[in-house]
Write a protein that holds these residues in place. Structure first.
Motif, PDB file in Angstrom:
ATOM      1  N   ALA A 113      85.357  61.925 119.535  1.00 14.99           N
ATOM      2  CA  ALA A 113      85.821  63.012 118.679  1.00 14.99           C
ATOM      3  C   ALA A 113      87.225  62.758 118.152  1.00 14.99           C
ATOM      4  O   ALA A 113      87.589  63.249 117.072  1.00 14.99           O
ATOM      5  CB  ALA A 113      85.779  64.338 119.450  1.00 14.99           C
ATOM      6  N   ARG A 114      88.008  61.978 118.895  1.00 16.50           N
ATOM      7  CA  ARG A 114      89.362  61.633 118.455  1.00 16.50           C
ATOM      8  C   ARG A 114      89.386  60.413 117.534  1.00 16.50           C
ATOM      9  O   ARG A 114      90.450  59.983 117.096  1.00 16.50           O
ATOM     10  CB  ARG A 114      90.245  61.337 119.688  1.00 16.50           C
ATOM     11  N   GLY A 115      88.237  59.828 117.270  1.00 17.91           N
ATOM     12  CA  GLY A 115      88.183  58.640 116.427  1.00 17.91           C
ATOM     13  C   GLY A 115      88.598  57.372 117.148  1.00 17.91           C
ATOM     14  O   GLY A 115      88.900  56.364 116.512  1.00 17.91           O
ATOM     15  N   PHE A 116      88.583  57.406 118.481  1.00 22.32           N
ATOM     16  CA  PHE A 116      89.001  56.240 119.248  1.00 22.32           C
ATOM     17  C   PHE A 116      87.926  55.155 119.181  1.00 22.32           C
ATOM     18  O   PHE A 116      86.729  55.459 119.207  1.00 22.32           O
ATOM     19  CB  PHE A 116      89.254  56.624 120.707  1.00 22.32           C
ATOM     20  N   LEU A 176      95.002  53.985 123.291  1.00 18.34           N
ATOM     21  CA  LEU A 176      94.569  54.730 124.474  1.00 18.34           C
ATOM     22  C   LEU A 176      95.762  55.213 125.275  1.00 18.34           C
ATOM     23  O   LEU A 176      95.809  56.379 125.713  1.00 18.34           O
ATOM     24  CB  LEU A 176      93.687  53.829 125.347  1.00 18.34           C
ATOM     25  N   HIS A 177      96.744  54.359 125.446  1.00 23.13           N
ATOM     26  CA  HIS A 177      97.905  54.689 126.275  1.00 23.13           C
ATOM     27  C   HIS A 177      98.829  55.715 125.622  1.00 23.13           C
ATOM     28  O   HIS A 177      99.721  56.247 126.284  1.00 23.13           O
ATOM     29  CB  HIS A 177      98.692  53.414 126.603  1.00 23.13           C
ATOM     30  N   PRO A 182      93.621  64.052 128.413  1.00 19.61           N
ATOM     31  CA  PRO A 182      92.275  64.509 128.048  1.00 19.61           C
ATOM     32  C   PRO A 182      91.896  65.792 128.779  1.00 19.61           C
ATOM     33  O   PRO A 182      92.465  66.106 129.836  1.00 19.61           O
ATOM     34  CB  PRO A 182      91.384  63.352 128.498  1.00 19.61           C
ATOM     35  N   PRO A 183      90.920  66.531 128.252  1.00 18.18           N
ATOM     36  CA  PRO A 183      90.430  67.723 128.951  1.00 18.18           C
ATOM     37  C   PRO A 183      89.480  67.374 130.089  1.00 18.18           C
ATOM     38  O   PRO A 183      88.935  68.262 130.746  1.00 18.18           O
ATOM     39  CB  PRO A 183      89.705  68.492 127.844  1.00 18.18           C
ATOM     40  N   VAL A 184      89.300  66.095 130.329  1.00 16.30           N
ATOM     41  CA  VAL A 184      88.407  65.617 131.392  1.00 16.30           C
ATOM     42  C   VAL A 184      89.244  65.311 132.634  1.00 16.30           C
ATOM     43  O   VAL A 184      90.249  64.597 132.541  1.00 16.30           O
ATOM     44  CB  VAL A 184      87.667  64.338 130.926  1.00 16.30           C
ATOM     45  N   PRO A 185      88.872  65.841 133.796  1.00 12.94           N
ATOM     46  CA  PRO A 185      89.670  65.604 135.013  1.00 12.94           C
ATOM     47  C   PRO A 185      89.478  64.187 135.543  1.00 12.94           C
ATOM     48  O   PRO A 185      88.578  63.911 136.346  1.00 12.94           O
ATOM     49  CB  PRO A 185      89.136  66.655 135.990  1.00 12.94           C
ATOM     50  N   LEU A 186      90.341  63.275 135.115  1.00  9.86           N
ATOM     51  CA  LEU A 186      90.248  61.895 135.563  1.00  9.86           C
ATOM     52  C   LEU A 186      90.916  61.720 136.920  1.00  9.86           C
ATOM     53  O   LEU A 186      91.918  62.371 137.208  1.00  9.86           O
ATOM     54  CB  LEU A 186      90.925  60.975 134.547  1.00  9.86           C
ATOM     55  N   PRO A 187      90.404  60.830 137.752  1.00  4.27           N
ATOM     56  CA  PRO A 187      91.069  60.569 139.033  1.00  4.27           C
ATOM     57  C   PRO A 187      92.380  59.823 138.810  1.00  4.27           C
ATOM     58  O   PRO A 187      92.539  59.100 137.821  1.00  4.27           O
ATOM     59  CB  PRO A 187      90.051  59.695 139.772  1.00  4.27           C
TER      60      PRO A 187
END
Length: 299
Positions: free
Chosen positions: A76-79, A123-124, A129-134
């Motif tokens: 969605a971010r065009g990445f 990316l960096h 993100p709205p995703v809970p990454l570890p």
């Protein structure tokens, strides 16, 4: 029903045959011509222009869902990432999980390190993100791998543990220079793909986490050095990214830690007498001799 003649993804061949048929049925794909692309970690097939990835045996549903959610957000971010195939996923196969991806036919040449630079820099620099990454925790991952390893001797296990303890002590005095961000955690030539437009997209987001970008950068450097791409190949990456990880004071300790993970991750999956455990032992001996120029065989 298609028949798979090899084990992959930690599954017996008969179980994998059943899972592939069910995964294809769920997405209206034909399993008859499915071809195994990779099987060392996940079991990855292609059929009807779609990549079907069956997560490694024992992978939790939440881990697979996190990957789907992260890639959905990145897209969605065009990445520049390999896109998900447009079906509802992941698919639950009685406690095992399948995801589906657009197939990108690849030329014989791998993606170059330089082509990884722009996607990684982007990316960096993304917002959280709205995703809970570890949180990235390489040392903890190494300890889990060591504890799960059955094909090494007690002496070899002790050497790996001692090396980990030493590197952790060194890293206690290291200051990171780059701001924490989303990291791919295993950026390398095989975790990126060519597109028809001549650029590259990242793939394999299973171990994505939140942590120091230095960890991604040192991974690229290690792959260039250990797998025969050469110094010029890495320097093209560093010039394009705008940062040479080798100039950072923490490089020796972090590179040692990342290499130790590349050894122990393979060790935990290896069986006695296998080619994998032979390569792991060769890497351990090179580590013991402090040989940073030893070439490794890709596993």
């Amino acid at each position: 029903m298609t028949t798979i003649a090899t084990d992959a993804g930690g599954f017996a061949a008969t179980d994998l045959t059943r899972l592939l048929d069910r995964a294809c049925m769920a997405a209206a794909l034909d399993p008859a011509n499915a071809r195994l692309m990779r099987g060392h970690t996940n079991a990855v097939f292609v059929t009807d222009g779609v990549v079907v990835k069956i997560a490694r045996n024992g992978t939790q549903a939440s881990t697979v869902q996190r990957t789907v959610d992260l890639v959905t957000w990145l897209t969605a971010r065009g990445f520049p990432t390999v896109p998900l195939h447009p079906v509802q996923q992941p698919v639950d196969l009685d406690g095992h999980y399948a995801t589906y991806w657009t197939y990108l036919p690849q030329p014989a040449r791998p993606v170059s390190a330089e082509q990884l630079a722009k996607p990684l820099r982007t990316l960096h620099q993304l917002d959280d993100p709205p995703v809970p990454l570890p949180a990235a925790d390489t040392a903890a991952a190494i300890r889990r791998s060591i504890a799960s390893t059955t094909a090494l001797t007690n002496d070899e296990i002790a050497r790996l543990t001692d090396r980990l303890d030493h590197l952790q002590r060194e890293l206690e005095d290291v200051s990171y220079e780059l701001a924490p961000s989303v990291i791919q955690s295993d950026p390398q030539h095989r975790n990126a793909l060519h597109t028809t437009r001549g650029n590259a997209v990242l793939c394999d987001w299973d171990t994505a986490s939140f942590g120091p970008p230095e960890l991604d950068l040192v991974t690229v450097e290690i792959h260039c050095r250990r797998f025969g791409y050469g110094q010029a190949h890495y320097e093209a990456f560093a010039n394009s990214y705008g940062y040479d990880i080798r100039t950072w004071a923490g490089y020796p300790a972090l590179a040692g830690l990342r290499e130790l993970r590349m050894i122990t991750t393979n060790a935990k999956r290896a069986t006695p007498g296998s080619a994998t455990i032979a390569e792991v032992r060769r890497r351990i001996n090179g580590m013991h001799c402090d040989d940073p120029s030893q070439l490794w065989t890709i596993l």
